[in-house]
Design a protein around this motif. Structure first.
Motif, PDB file in Angstrom:
ATOM      1  N   LYS A   1      -1.003 -16.940  -5.460  1.00  0.00           N
ATOM      2  CA  LYS A   1      -2.109 -16.320  -4.706  1.00  0.00           C
ATOM      3  C   LYS A   1      -1.696 -15.019  -4.033  1.00  0.00           C
ATOM      4  CE  LYS A   1      -5.829 -19.232  -3.194  1.00  0.00           C
ATOM      5  NZ  LYS A   1      -5.696 -20.428  -4.048  1.00  0.00           N
ATOM      6  N   GLU A   2      -0.499 -15.007  -3.473  1.00  0.00           N
ATOM      7  CA  GLU A   2      -0.019 -13.837  -2.751  1.00  0.00           C
ATOM      8  C   GLU A   2       0.240 -12.685  -3.727  1.00  0.00           C
ATOM      9  OE1 GLU A   2      -0.354 -13.441   0.335  1.00  0.00           O
ATOM     10  OE2 GLU A   2       0.571 -11.433   0.172  1.00  0.00           O
ATOM     11  N   ALA A   3       0.962 -12.978  -4.805  1.00  0.00           N
ATOM     12  CA  ALA A   3       1.327 -11.938  -5.776  1.00  0.00           C
ATOM     13  C   ALA A   3       0.087 -11.341  -6.465  1.00  0.00           C
ATOM     14  CB  ALA A   3       2.290 -12.504  -6.814  1.00  0.00           C
ATOM     15  N   LEU A   4      -0.947 -12.183  -6.651  1.00  0.00           N
ATOM     16  CA  LEU A   4      -2.111 -11.749  -7.431  1.00  0.00           C
ATOM     17  C   LEU A   4      -3.333 -11.483  -6.560  1.00  0.00           C
ATOM     18  CD1 LEU A   4      -1.666 -14.302 -10.357  1.00  0.00           C
ATOM     19  CD2 LEU A   4      -0.885 -11.933 -10.275  1.00  0.00           C
ATOM     20  N   LYS A   5      -3.108 -11.172  -5.290  1.00  0.00           N
ATOM     21  CA  LYS A   5      -4.228 -11.106  -4.345  1.00  0.00           C
ATOM     22  C   LYS A   5      -5.303 -10.075  -4.679  1.00  0.00           C
ATOM     23  CE  LYS A   5      -1.681  -8.511  -0.789  1.00  0.00           C
ATOM     24  NZ  LYS A   5      -0.246  -8.837  -0.890  1.00  0.00           N
ATOM     25  N   GLU A   6      -4.983  -9.107  -5.516  1.00  0.00           N
ATOM     26  CA  GLU A   6      -5.981  -8.124  -5.948  1.00  0.00           C
ATOM     27  C   GLU A   6      -7.059  -8.726  -6.863  1.00  0.00           C
ATOM     28  OE1 GLU A   6      -5.317  -4.071  -7.611  1.00  0.00           O
ATOM     29  OE2 GLU A   6      -3.220  -4.644  -7.370  1.00  0.00           O
ATOM     30  N   ALA A   7      -6.788  -9.884  -7.432  1.00  0.00           N
ATOM     31  CA  ALA A   7      -7.714 -10.490  -8.389  1.00  0.00           C
ATOM     32  C   ALA A   7      -9.003 -10.947  -7.705  1.00  0.00           C
ATOM     33  CB  ALA A   7      -7.048 -11.670  -9.085  1.00  0.00           C
TER      34      ALA A   7
ATOM     35  N   VAL B   1      -3.251  -7.513 -13.415  1.00  0.00           N
ATOM     36  CA  VAL B   1      -4.450  -7.619 -12.576  1.00  0.00           C
ATOM     37  C   VAL B   1      -4.887  -6.215 -12.161  1.00  0.00           C
ATOM     38  CG1 VAL B   1      -5.309  -8.370 -10.317  1.00  0.00           C
ATOM     39  CG2 VAL B   1      -4.036  -9.976 -11.756  1.00  0.00           C
ATOM     40  N   ALA B   2      -3.925  -5.377 -11.827  1.00  0.00           N
ATOM     41  CA  ALA B   2      -4.236  -3.996 -11.452  1.00  0.00           C
ATOM     42  C   ALA B   2      -4.906  -3.266 -12.616  1.00  0.00           C
ATOM     43  CB  ALA B   2      -2.966  -3.272 -11.013  1.00  0.00           C
TER      44      ALA B   2
ATOM     45  N   VAL C   1      -8.069 -11.840 -17.912  1.00  0.00           N
ATOM     46  CA  VAL C   1      -7.246 -12.923 -17.352  1.00  0.00           C
ATOM     47  C   VAL C   1      -5.772 -12.542 -17.426  1.00  0.00           C
ATOM     48  CG1 VAL C   1      -6.807 -15.406 -17.365  1.00  0.00           C
ATOM     49  CG2 VAL C   1      -8.936 -14.535 -18.347  1.00  0.00           C
ATOM     50  N   GLU C   2      -5.087 -12.586 -16.310  1.00  0.00           N
ATOM     51  CA  GLU C   2      -3.708 -12.097 -16.206  1.00  0.00           C
ATOM     52  C   GLU C   2      -2.832 -12.955 -15.294  1.00  0.00           C
ATOM     53  OE1 GLU C   2      -1.343  -9.999 -16.802  1.00  0.00           O
ATOM     54  OE2 GLU C   2      -2.227  -8.551 -18.195  1.00  0.00           O
ATOM     55  N   ASP C   3      -1.534 -12.966 -15.580  1.00  0.00           N
ATOM     56  CA  ASP C   3      -0.577 -13.647 -14.703  1.00  0.00           C
ATOM     57  C   ASP C   3       0.293 -12.655 -13.942  1.00  0.00           C
ATOM     58  OD1 ASP C   3       0.828 -12.819 -17.046  1.00  0.00           O
ATOM     59  OD2 ASP C   3       2.475 -14.135 -16.446  1.00  0.00           O
TER      60      ASP C   3
END
Ligand code: B16
Ligand code: MG
Length: 219
Positions: free
Chosen positions: A192-198, A176-177, A169-171
């Motif tokens: 959502k945009e910044a973390l889209k790799e999740a 996330v990478a 779990v990451e912010d």
């Protein structure tokens, strides 16, 4: 089968991300560098020295200081940061986190911490949640910073579980990478945009319920 959940600290369990922001912003202003919240996003999950390098680069000051001067600047930021976290209490746990830790314990799911912060133990102590963690891996125990998977892989190893049975779990983008590179299921908390790799994204920690994350994992 889900065996463990490995949490980032800053920005997931508690909002120390805000304190890092305040402390860096003050240092940057003293150096004549202006930086905003958008830039600060790039510092989340990034080590102390690397954060300083990025701030200096932002102000085109990368070559202005010696290594010793840079150490002193990073130290100054950290002293300010330590003052800010000294006032933390269990009230500073983000919404839903304590319930989630309790439920994971009840369900016999292992709990790990993977934090790039050298202040992680202090913060966990201030929040009084140390007893929930089966392992704590902080910046002092690993060589490579996120987005390198080392910190999450070390946590899984110490928990005695295979990465594919873990949720991370990451912010932070870098975090996330790191989770994805470790071959774990990545849950992003925030934009959502910044973390889209999740693999699964929630807007706030209030949405991080046991049922929701288990459902996402098995979907
Ligand atoms: P320190 P995390 C990270 O913690 C923060 O997100 C990042 O902003 C900070 O620079 C880094 O820890 C180092 O922190 O200066 O206390 O060693 O998000 O990985 O828990
Ligand atoms: Mg974080």
């Amino acid at each position: 089968q889900l065996k463990a959940v490995i949490f980032d600290l800053d920005g997931v369990i508690t909002d120390t991300a805000e304190y890092h922001f305040i402390a860096w912003k003050q240092l940057a202003e003293e150096l004549g560098i202006t930086f905003d919240r958008a830039f600060n996003e790039q510092l989340k999950g990034v080590s102390r020295m690397e954060s300083l390098e990025r701030i200096l680069a932002l102000g085109s000051q990368a070559d202005r200081y010696t290594m010793a001067e840079k150490e002193a600047l990073a130290h100054k930021k950290n002293e300010h940061y330590k003052q800010l976290i000294a006032r933390m209490t269990p009230d500073d746990l983000l919404p839903g986190i304590l319930d989630l830790l309790r439920e994971l314990k009840r369900q016999n799911i292992k709990i790990g911490l993977a934090s790039a912060s050298k202040n992680a133990f202090t913060v966990i102590e201030r929040l009084q949640i140390g007893a929930y963690f089966d392992t704590i891996v902080d910046a002092a125990k690993v060589k490579n910073s996120k987005p390198h998977p080392e910190i999450f892989l070390t946590a899984a190893e110490q928990l005695g579980v295979h990465p594919s049975t873990c949720i991370g779990v990451e912010d932070a983008q870098a975090g996330v990478a790191a989770i994805k590179a470790a071959n774990m299921f990545a849950i992003g908390v925030g934009d959502k945009e910044a973390l889209k790799e999740a693999d699964y994204i929630v807007e706030t920690t209030a949405d991080l319920t046991y049922d929701a994350i288990v459902r996402a994992f098995y979907r």
